[in-house]
Design an enzyme around this catalytic site. Sequence first.
Site, PDB file in Angstrom:
ATOM      1  CG  ASP A  69      -2.145  -0.763   1.116  1.00  8.51           C
ATOM      2  OD1 ASP A  69      -2.220  -1.601   0.212  1.00  8.51           O
ATOM      3  OD2 ASP A  69      -3.049  -0.569   1.949  1.00  8.51           O
ATOM      4  CG  HIS A 214       2.141   0.199   4.425  1.00  7.50           C
ATOM      5  ND1 HIS A 214       1.782  -0.621   5.481  1.00  7.50           N
ATOM      6  CD2 HIS A 214       1.017   0.885   4.080  1.00  7.50           C
ATOM      7  CE1 HIS A 214       0.501  -0.435   5.766  1.00  7.50           C
ATOM      8  NE2 HIS A 214       0.009   0.473   4.929  1.00  7.50           N
TER       9      HIS A 214
END
Length: 258
Positions: A69, A214
């Site tokens: 992400d 992430h």
Amino acid sequence: MSSMQFGKKSRTRRKAVVPVSLLAVASLVIALGGCSSERVAPSSVRAEAKGEAGPVDCRKVTCIALTFDAGPGKDTPRLLDILKEEKVPATFFLLGSKHVDRYPDVVRRIAAEGHEVANHTWSHPILTDLEPDGIRQELSRTQEAIERLTGRKPTLMRPPQGRTDDTVSEISRELGLAQVLWSVTAKDYSTTDSALIRQRTLDGAEKDGIILLHDIYDGTVPAVPGIIAELKKRGFTFVTVPQLLAPAKPEPGTVYKP
């Protein structure tokens, strides 16, 4: 980040007073249109689908999906090197502002190397706090930016912090976007300890799982080789989110969560 703690505070969506009878009708319309925010397991839609799944059939092998992400970022090229070396596909939920617009060549590379390019909004607001026009703008602006770079609009999105509702689902449907949540997160926004990120991920890994990481945090990319090596050792096959659903296809507006 789906669970990231940054970004401007979004203004609260105004609440209108609506007669109960109209609310009931609206709820029925949303349900019939397939835009409810109810969660659907990828394994359940896959089991009901007919046809060929493609190069990987998760009905027959033990699949897991790596997702990243809020990138791309400075470490994404190294991550792509690792994924290429290990022959592992991933799904990237890209953030528009200061990411897609800052690293256009990396976005092109993600797509060119066969990873799934997906939408994580333009500026990472909590979508459930926005007016419908604000939700639409956050998603459509990123759709357009990614299409300009890759020639293809995403079919998947991940709402920041995983927060969605029927309004977000309806607008996602309008834009051709299925929503994807996750089954395990390493909470890598809260630590730079790569060993801890690796262990948290492995502790939660399971068949048909969706891993949330992430690629913008310092401890994450160094943890990825160890995650891949151990999960391969356990017999997992890495797939993109669409491959996890196949032979079913992502349904716009639907919320998928293992």
